[in-house]
Design a protein around this motif. Structure first.
Motif, PDB file in Angstrom:
ATOM      1  N   TYR A 160      -3.864 104.305  -8.242  1.00 19.90           N
ATOM      2  CA  TYR A 160      -4.936 103.459  -8.808  1.00 19.90           C
ATOM      3  C   TYR A 160      -6.286 104.095  -8.500  1.00 19.90           C
ATOM      4  N   GLU A 161      -6.380 104.555  -7.268  1.00 19.59           N
ATOM      5  CA  GLU A 161      -7.654 105.093  -6.802  1.00 19.59           C
ATOM      6  C   GLU A 161      -8.058 106.314  -7.619  1.00 19.59           C
ATOM      7  N   GLN A 162      -7.100 107.229  -7.796  1.00 17.85           N
ATOM      8  CA  GLN A 162      -7.386 108.427  -8.585  1.00 17.85           C
ATOM      9  C   GLN A 162      -7.760 108.048 -10.011  1.00 17.85           C
ATOM     10  N   ALA A 163      -7.048 107.076 -10.555  1.00 12.95           N
ATOM     11  CA  ALA A 163      -7.324 106.671 -11.933  1.00 12.95           C
ATOM     12  C   ALA A 163      -8.722 106.073 -12.041  1.00 12.95           C
ATOM     13  N   LEU A 164      -9.087 105.228 -11.078  1.00 10.11           N
ATOM     14  CA  LEU A 164     -10.395 104.574 -11.163  1.00 10.11           C
ATOM     15  C   LEU A 164     -11.516 105.608 -11.040  1.00 10.11           C
ATOM     16  N   VAL A 165     -11.336 106.590 -10.170  1.00  8.78           N
ATOM     17  CA  VAL A 165     -12.350 107.645 -10.032  1.00  8.78           C
ATOM     18  C   VAL A 165     -12.428 108.448 -11.339  1.00  8.78           C
ATOM     19  N   HIS A 166     -11.279 108.796 -11.890  1.00 13.12           N
ATOM     20  CA  HIS A 166     -11.222 109.574 -13.142  1.00 13.12           C
ATOM     21  C   HIS A 166     -11.903 108.806 -14.287  1.00 13.12           C
ATOM     22  N   LEU A 167     -11.616 107.516 -14.355  1.00  7.02           N
ATOM     23  CA  LEU A 167     -12.132 106.709 -15.468  1.00  7.02           C
ATOM     24  C   LEU A 167     -13.634 106.484 -15.348  1.00  7.02           C
ATOM     25  N   GLU A 168     -14.108 106.439 -14.099  1.00 14.07           N
ATOM     26  CA  GLU A 168     -15.535 106.210 -13.869  1.00 14.07           C
ATOM     27  C   GLU A 168     -16.359 107.299 -14.551  1.00 14.07           C
ATOM     28  N   SER A 169     -15.846 108.539 -14.513  1.00 15.03           N
ATOM     29  CA  SER A 169     -16.619 109.639 -15.088  1.00 15.03           C
ATOM     30  C   SER A 169     -16.163 110.011 -16.492  1.00 15.03           C
ATOM     31  N   ASN A 170     -15.248 109.251 -17.054  1.00 16.99           N
ATOM     32  CA  ASN A 170     -14.769 109.558 -18.413  1.00 16.99           C
ATOM     33  C   ASN A 170     -14.928 108.345 -19.312  1.00 16.99           C
ATOM     34  N   CYS A 175     -11.975  98.424 -27.257  1.00 17.37           N
ATOM     35  CA  CYS A 175     -11.327  99.614 -27.835  1.00 17.37           C
ATOM     36  C   CYS A 175     -10.377 100.305 -26.875  1.00 17.37           C
ATOM     37  N   GLU A 176     -10.645 100.156 -25.594  1.00 16.71           N
ATOM     38  CA  GLU A 176      -9.834 100.913 -24.642  1.00 16.71           C
ATOM     39  C   GLU A 176      -9.177  99.969 -23.641  1.00 16.71           C
ATOM     40  N   LEU A 177      -7.848 100.020 -23.584  1.00 17.93           N
ATOM     41  CA  LEU A 177      -7.097  99.158 -22.669  1.00 17.93           C
ATOM     42  C   LEU A 177      -6.498 100.036 -21.584  1.00 17.93           C
ATOM     43  N   ILE A 178      -6.779  99.684 -20.337  1.00 13.23           N
ATOM     44  CA  ILE A 178      -6.273 100.498 -19.230  1.00 13.23           C
ATOM     45  C   ILE A 178      -5.446  99.616 -18.323  1.00 13.23           C
ATOM     46  N   GLU A 179      -4.204 100.003 -18.113  1.00 12.77           N
ATOM     47  CA  GLU A 179      -3.342  99.192 -17.239  1.00 12.77           C
ATOM     48  C   GLU A 179      -3.038  99.940 -15.952  1.00 12.77           C
ATOM     49  N   LEU A 180      -3.411  99.329 -14.832  1.00 14.24           N
ATOM     50  CA  LEU A 180      -3.137  99.941 -13.523  1.00 14.24           C
ATOM     51  C   LEU A 180      -1.751  99.512 -13.063  1.00 14.24           C
ATOM     52  N   GLY A 181      -0.899 100.483 -12.753  1.00 16.66           N
ATOM     53  CA  GLY A 181       0.471 100.160 -12.318  1.00 16.66           C
ATOM     54  C   GLY A 181       1.284  99.637 -13.479  1.00 16.66           C
ATOM     55  N   SER A 182       1.366 100.420 -14.547  1.00 18.42           N
ATOM     56  CA  SER A 182       1.961  99.923 -15.797  1.00 18.42           C
ATOM     57  C   SER A 182       3.485  99.844 -15.746  1.00 18.42           C
ATOM     58  N   GLY A 183       4.151 100.657 -14.902  1.00 18.60           N
ATOM     59  CA  GLY A 183       5.619 100.652 -14.848  1.00 18.60           C
ATOM     60  C   GLY A 183       6.191 100.886 -16.231  1.00 18.60           C
ATOM     61  N   SER A 184       7.075  99.991 -16.665  1.00 18.22           N
ATOM     62  CA  SER A 184       7.712 100.178 -17.975  1.00 18.22           C
ATOM     63  C   SER A 184       6.861  99.607 -19.106  1.00 18.22           C
ATOM     64  N   SER A 185       5.723  99.013 -18.803  1.00 20.55           N
ATOM     65  CA  SER A 185       4.799  98.413 -19.795  1.00 20.55           C
ATOM     66  C   SER A 185       5.475  97.328 -20.641  1.00 20.55           C
ATOM     67  N   THR A 186       6.537  96.741 -20.160  1.00 20.76           N
ATOM     68  CA  THR A 186       7.275  95.762 -20.968  1.00 20.76           C
ATOM     69  C   THR A 186       6.404  94.558 -21.337  1.00 20.76           C
ATOM     70  N   LYS A 187       5.796  93.925 -20.305  1.00 20.54           N
ATOM     71  CA  LYS A 187       4.998  92.713 -20.561  1.00 20.54           C
ATOM     72  C   LYS A 187       3.779  93.013 -21.420  1.00 20.54           C
ATOM     73  N   THR A 188       3.278  94.252 -21.293  1.00 20.78           N
ATOM     74  CA  THR A 188       2.039  94.639 -21.971  1.00 20.78           C
ATOM     75  C   THR A 188       2.173  94.618 -23.481  1.00 20.78           C
ATOM     76  N   GLN A 189       3.419  94.677 -23.947  1.00 15.27           N
ATOM     77  CA  GLN A 189       3.596  94.803 -25.392  1.00 15.27           C
ATOM     78  C   GLN A 189       3.029  93.614 -26.153  1.00 15.27           C
ATOM     79  N   ALA A 190       3.003  92.450 -25.509  1.00 10.11           N
ATOM     80  CA  ALA A 190       2.396  91.283 -26.167  1.00 10.11           C
ATOM     81  C   ALA A 190       0.925  91.581 -26.453  1.00 10.11           C
ATOM     82  N   LEU A 191       0.237  92.214 -25.494  1.00 10.53           N
ATOM     83  CA  LEU A 191      -1.182  92.549 -25.695  1.00 10.53           C
ATOM     84  C   LEU A 191      -1.334  93.636 -26.754  1.00 10.53           C
TER      85      LEU A 191
END
Ligand code: AVI
Length: 326
Positions: free
Chosen positions: A143-153, A81-97
């Protein structure tokens, strides 16, 4: 539609990360180095986008091909249900997913994480238009801040993904710290999708980092312009040249700036003067090239069990889909 498309993970992160202590450390060591994060001011990020389109720089288009080819299969296996991309930039390649998940998911959420607020906000707004059935929310931070944030959310089943072989810019110790953080952020049964550049002949690798249009050279030298404005430094870009070599023993590209003439450089804001000798080099980046078997063992040792490996017909690039031990 989400009214507030971005969460700023640390309102002080920009100030905290640019105190320049890392620059002082790198430039006062015997073998000089600079952290690769200084590549990515606005002109540097634009140059990186250009690198991704170069004929010699195969990683981006190859990974995009693999994602296009296998996105439906990845979505079917993970069904999360939840997709998290670290270092997404323009998210161009991600659109396939995203296209693949939109087809199968009842309720799916995409959280791109990036340190660059401008590119993140633009891509979140564009993606919201394109994928109305996916809730999209950007996380602005490291990345580090995101991983800490996601751990508790923690909300629901997750797939974290880290594409573009950005892992290659970490040394082994940083890589271990990162992968351990990833495991901590996931719950048993969650997924991790990792994109890595694979070992290959030296000539292909060196061509990718010494392109004929010299965009990579401009990207490398731009780091000095960045330091000039950020720290009121007086680097003369004409006195440095770009070099990228493949260190076969370490399986890594090493990118250097080579000083052409003995001269001092002053970085006013850091109260630092550095005396450069002719032919002296500054290491600006390593880009490690991986072996799929070794990486799978490494991931397994962190509890991230490889389920499936996807590659291109020439085995240039690999995507490893892992699941955290149940
Ligand atoms: C972002 N990173 C994965 C790129 C790489 O290939 O290591 C950065 C890069 N440096 C020169 N060209 C591309």
């Amino acid at each position: 539609m989400i009214a507030q498309p971005l969460t700023v993970l640390d309102h002080h992160y920009q100030e905290l990360s640019i105190d320049g202590k890392d620059v002082i450390k790198g430039l006062t060591e015997k073998l000089k180095s600079l952290p690769p994060k200084y590549f990515y001011d606005d002109p540097g990020s634009q140059l990186f986008e250009k690198i991704c389109e170069l004929p010699e720089y195969y990683p981006t288009r190859t990974e995009a091909w693999i994602l296009q080819e296998y996105a439906d299969e990845i979505a079917a296996i993970t069904n999360c249900c939840e997709l998290i991309e670290l270092g997404s930039g323009s998210s161009t390649k991600t659109q396939a997913l995203l296209t693949a998940y939109q087809k199968i998911a009842n309720s799916c959420r995409y959280l791109p994480v990036d340190v660059s607020g401008g590119i993140l906000k633009t891509s979140v707004l564009q993606l919201q238009e394109k994928y109305p059935d996916i809730a999209i929310h950007g996380l602005l931070g490291t990345y580090e801040q995101a991983l800490v944030h996601l751990e508790s959310n923690y909300l629901q089943s997750r797939m974290l993904f880290f594409l573009g072989s950005s892992l290659g810019n970490f040394n082994q110790e940083e890589c271990d710290i990162f992968l351990n953080q990833v495991s901590r952020t996931l719950q048993p049964g969650d997924y991790f999708l990792l994109g890595i550049d694979l070992q290959k002949p030296q000539d292909i690798l060196e061509a990718a980092y010494n392109d004929s249009q010299e965009v990579t050279a401009a990207f490398n030298l731009n780091m000095l312009s960045h330091l000039n404005w950020r720290f009121q430094a007086d680097f003369n870009l004409d006195l440095f040249s770009h070099q990228a070599i493949y260190n076969q023993e370490q399986s890594q590209i090493e990118m250097y700036l080579i000083c052409q003439k003995t001269h001092p450089v002053h970085l006013k804001k850091l109260d630092l003067t550095v005396n450069f000798q002719a032919s002296e080099s500054i290491l600006t980046e390593i880009s490690r090239k991986f072996n799929l078997e070794t990486m799978q063992k490494d991931l397994e040792s962190k509890g991230l069990n490889p389920l499936k490996v996807f590659t291109d017909p020439e085995n240039l690039f690999g995507l490893i889909l892992c699941q955290l031990s149940l």
